[in-house]
Design a protein around this motif. Structure first.
Motif, PDB file in Angstrom:
ATOM      1  N   SER A  43     -70.513 -51.346   1.998  1.00 57.57           N
ATOM      2  CA  SER A  43     -70.137 -51.272   0.589  1.00 57.57           C
ATOM      3  C   SER A  43     -70.838 -50.082  -0.056  1.00 57.57           C
ATOM      4  CB  SER A  43     -70.502 -52.565  -0.141  1.00 57.57           C
ATOM      5  OG  SER A  43     -71.895 -52.727  -0.165  1.00 57.57           O
ATOM      6  N   GLU A  44     -70.202 -49.560  -1.082  1.00 60.31           N
ATOM      7  CA  GLU A  44     -70.742 -48.404  -1.785  1.00 60.31           C
ATOM      8  C   GLU A  44     -70.482 -48.600  -3.269  1.00 60.31           C
ATOM      9  OE1 GLU A  44     -69.445 -43.788  -2.199  1.00 60.31           O
ATOM     10  OE2 GLU A  44     -69.562 -44.575  -0.162  1.00 60.31           O
ATOM     11  N   THR A  45     -71.495 -48.331  -4.071  1.00 57.19           N
ATOM     12  CA  THR A  45     -71.391 -48.501  -5.518  1.00 57.19           C
ATOM     13  C   THR A  45     -71.792 -47.202  -6.191  1.00 57.19           C
ATOM     14  OG1 THR A  45     -71.955 -50.834  -5.310  1.00 57.19           O
ATOM     15  CG2 THR A  45     -72.169 -49.861  -7.484  1.00 57.19           C
ATOM     16  N   ALA A  74     -75.671 -47.263  -1.427  1.00 57.66           N
ATOM     17  CA  ALA A  74     -75.089 -47.777  -0.183  1.00 57.66           C
ATOM     18  C   ALA A  74     -76.092 -48.776   0.380  1.00 57.66           C
ATOM     19  CB  ALA A  74     -74.808 -46.649   0.794  1.00 57.66           C
ATOM     20  N   GLU A  75     -75.755 -49.400   1.492  1.00 58.92           N
ATOM     21  CA  GLU A  75     -76.624 -50.446   2.037  1.00 58.92           C
ATOM     22  C   GLU A  75     -78.004 -49.934   2.411  1.00 58.92           C
ATOM     23  OE1 GLU A  75     -74.469 -52.264   5.167  1.00 58.92           O
ATOM     24  OE2 GLU A  75     -73.028 -53.206   3.823  1.00 58.92           O
ATOM     25  N   ASP A  76     -78.072 -48.726   2.963  1.00 61.93           N
ATOM     26  CA  ASP A  76     -79.369 -48.201   3.401  1.00 61.93           C
ATOM     27  C   ASP A  76     -79.717 -46.867   2.740  1.00 61.93           C
ATOM     28  OD1 ASP A  76     -77.357 -46.819   4.589  1.00 61.93           O
ATOM     29  OD2 ASP A  76     -78.280 -46.726   6.582  1.00 61.93           O
ATOM     30  N   ARG A  77     -79.041 -46.529   1.661  1.00 60.90           N
ATOM     31  CA  ARG A  77     -79.241 -45.209   1.080  1.00 60.90           C
ATOM     32  C   ARG A  77     -79.004 -45.241  -0.431  1.00 60.90           C
ATOM     33  NH1 ARG A  77     -79.765 -40.067   2.633  1.00 60.90           N
ATOM     34  NH2 ARG A  77     -78.709 -38.443   1.458  1.00 60.90           N
ATOM     35  N   PHE A  78     -79.782 -44.411  -1.125  1.00 56.53           N
ATOM     36  CA  PHE A  78     -79.594 -44.220  -2.562  1.00 56.53           C
ATOM     37  C   PHE A  78     -79.564 -42.714  -2.826  1.00 56.53           C
ATOM     38  CE2 PHE A  78     -81.764 -43.309  -6.637  1.00 56.53           C
ATOM     39  CZ  PHE A  78     -80.790 -43.801  -7.488  1.00 56.53           C
ATOM     40  N   ASP A  79     -78.473 -42.244  -3.405  1.00 57.72           N
ATOM     41  CA  ASP A  79     -78.322 -40.827  -3.710  1.00 57.72           C
ATOM     42  C   ASP A  79     -78.265 -40.640  -5.218  1.00 57.72           C
ATOM     43  OD1 ASP A  79     -78.245 -39.824  -1.107  1.00 57.72           O
ATOM     44  OD2 ASP A  79     -76.140 -40.348  -0.902  1.00 57.72           O
ATOM     45  N   LEU A  80     -78.890 -39.568  -5.657  1.00 61.48           N
ATOM     46  CA  LEU A  80     -78.935 -39.241  -7.077  1.00 61.48           C
ATOM     47  C   LEU A  80     -78.543 -37.776  -7.227  1.00 61.48           C
ATOM     48  CD1 LEU A  80     -79.807 -40.409  -9.855  1.00 61.48           C
ATOM     49  CD2 LEU A  80     -82.052 -39.437  -9.419  1.00 61.48           C
ATOM     50  N   GLU A 131     -78.673 -34.470   2.488  1.00 67.23           N
ATOM     51  CA  GLU A 131     -78.325 -35.672   3.244  1.00 67.23           C
ATOM     52  C   GLU A 131     -79.360 -35.994   4.315  1.00 67.23           C
ATOM     53  OE1 GLU A 131     -74.379 -35.501   4.732  1.00 67.23           O
ATOM     54  OE2 GLU A 131     -73.483 -35.353   2.736  1.00 67.23           O
ATOM     55  N   ASN A 132     -80.236 -35.055   4.592  1.00 71.00           N
ATOM     56  CA  ASN A 132     -81.319 -35.291   5.544  1.00 71.00           C
ATOM     57  C   ASN A 132     -82.352 -36.216   4.893  1.00 71.00           C
ATOM     58  OD1 ASN A 132     -83.438 -35.213   7.322  1.00 71.00           O
ATOM     59  ND2 ASN A 132     -83.544 -32.976   7.443  1.00 71.00           N
ATOM     60  N   ILE A 133     -82.547 -37.407   5.463  1.00 70.70           N
ATOM     61  CA  ILE A 133     -83.441 -38.387   4.833  1.00 70.70           C
ATOM     62  C   ILE A 133     -84.900 -37.944   4.856  1.00 70.70           C
ATOM     63  CG2 ILE A 133     -81.901 -40.326   5.284  1.00 70.70           C
ATOM     64  CD1 ILE A 133     -83.665 -41.033   7.672  1.00 70.70           C
ATOM     65  N   ASN A 134     -85.254 -36.981   5.702  1.00 69.15           N
ATOM     66  CA  ASN A 134     -86.629 -36.469   5.756  1.00 69.15           C
ATOM     67  C   ASN A 134     -86.883 -35.364   4.726  1.00 69.15           C
ATOM     68  OD1 ASN A 134     -87.324 -38.171   7.942  1.00 69.15           O
ATOM     69  ND2 ASN A 134     -86.321 -36.749   9.361  1.00 69.15           N
ATOM     70  N   ASP A 135     -85.840 -34.906   4.087  1.00 69.69           N
ATOM     71  CA  ASP A 135     -85.967 -33.841   3.099  1.00 69.69           C
ATOM     72  C   ASP A 135     -85.926 -34.472   1.705  1.00 69.69           C
ATOM     73  OD1 ASP A 135     -85.960 -31.557   1.599  1.00 69.69           O
ATOM     74  OD2 ASP A 135     -84.232 -30.647   2.580  1.00 69.69           O
ATOM     75  N   GLU A 136     -87.057 -34.493   1.016  1.00 68.98           N
ATOM     76  CA  GLU A 136     -87.157 -35.127  -0.304  1.00 68.98           C
ATOM     77  C   GLU A 136     -86.900 -34.162  -1.459  1.00 68.98           C
ATOM     78  OE1 GLU A 136     -87.686 -38.330  -0.997  1.00 68.98           O
ATOM     79  OE2 GLU A 136     -87.679 -38.817   1.132  1.00 68.98           O
TER      80      GLU A 136
END
Length: 195
Positions: A43-45, A74-80, A131-136
């Motif tokens: 799911s995606e919101t 998303a289930e395992d991710r938050f994008d801003l 999109e790289n989770i290691n890049d903050e």
């Protein structure tokens, strides 16, 4: 060339302010968009927050600041991500009542803003994470926009706004290697906050 264009724009704005019947009015408002999508086991919101602040140089010219914030869950991710635009909007067509044989015509001269069709040009910045989770880090790049919209009065101080906007975003590696564009339809309300 840039200095010449800027000088012409400033002279044009100064001239428009000189015939302003009511200048200095300010407008504040915005809109909210929410949507959710479910596909079998995922799911995606998405939640979009649109803001607006406007300053009237004249009835026909408005300086607009439009911040946008998009949150994606998303289930395992938050994008801003965000978009900040600042530009000029000009009324091309007056849609208010044209009753010429009553006192309404005289009263229209003193309205703070009137309903109409507006064209706008804006520039600003977009901001997004990789999109790289290691890049903050948060990456930014320039953006430009062209739009056309309507404003309809809902009482003496409230405005319903509908805007069709084409936004061109310039690339910033490594998030975006190539430029991309968006087409947005924004429906929102605003209130004349300063008369």
């Amino acid at each position: 060339m840039t200095h010449r264009a800027l000088s012409i724009l400033l002279i044009f704005l100064a001239g428009s302010a000189s015939y302003a019947q009511k200048r200095g009015s300010q407008e504040i408002g915005g809109g909210v968009t929410f949507w959710s999508q479910t596909d079998s086991d995922t799911s995606e919101t998405n939640l979009n927050l649109d803001g607006l602040w406007g300053y009237y140089f004249a009835k026909d010219f408005i300086l607009e600041i439009e911040p946008r914030l998009t949150m994606q869950f998303a289930e395992d991710r938050f994008d801003l991500s965000g978009l900040f635009l600042c530009g000029l909007s000009k009324r091309f067509l007056d849609m208010s009542n044209l009753d010429r044989n009553t006192g309404n015509q005289w009263a229209r001269k003193y309205e703070r803003s009137t309903a109409g069709i507006y064209g706008s040009v804006s520039a600003g910045l977009w901001a997004e994470r990789s999109e790289n989770i290691n890049d903050e880090r948060i990456y930014t790049g320039p953006a430009v926009s062209l739009g056309v919209g309507t404003r309809s009065k809902l009482g003496s101080l409230t405005v319903l706004r509908v805007k069709f906007q084409y936004i061109y975003l310039f690339p910033t590696p490594p998030v975006h290697e190539n430029p991309w564009s968006m087409f947005a339809i924004v429906v929102g309300f605003s209130v004349i906050s300063r008369l």
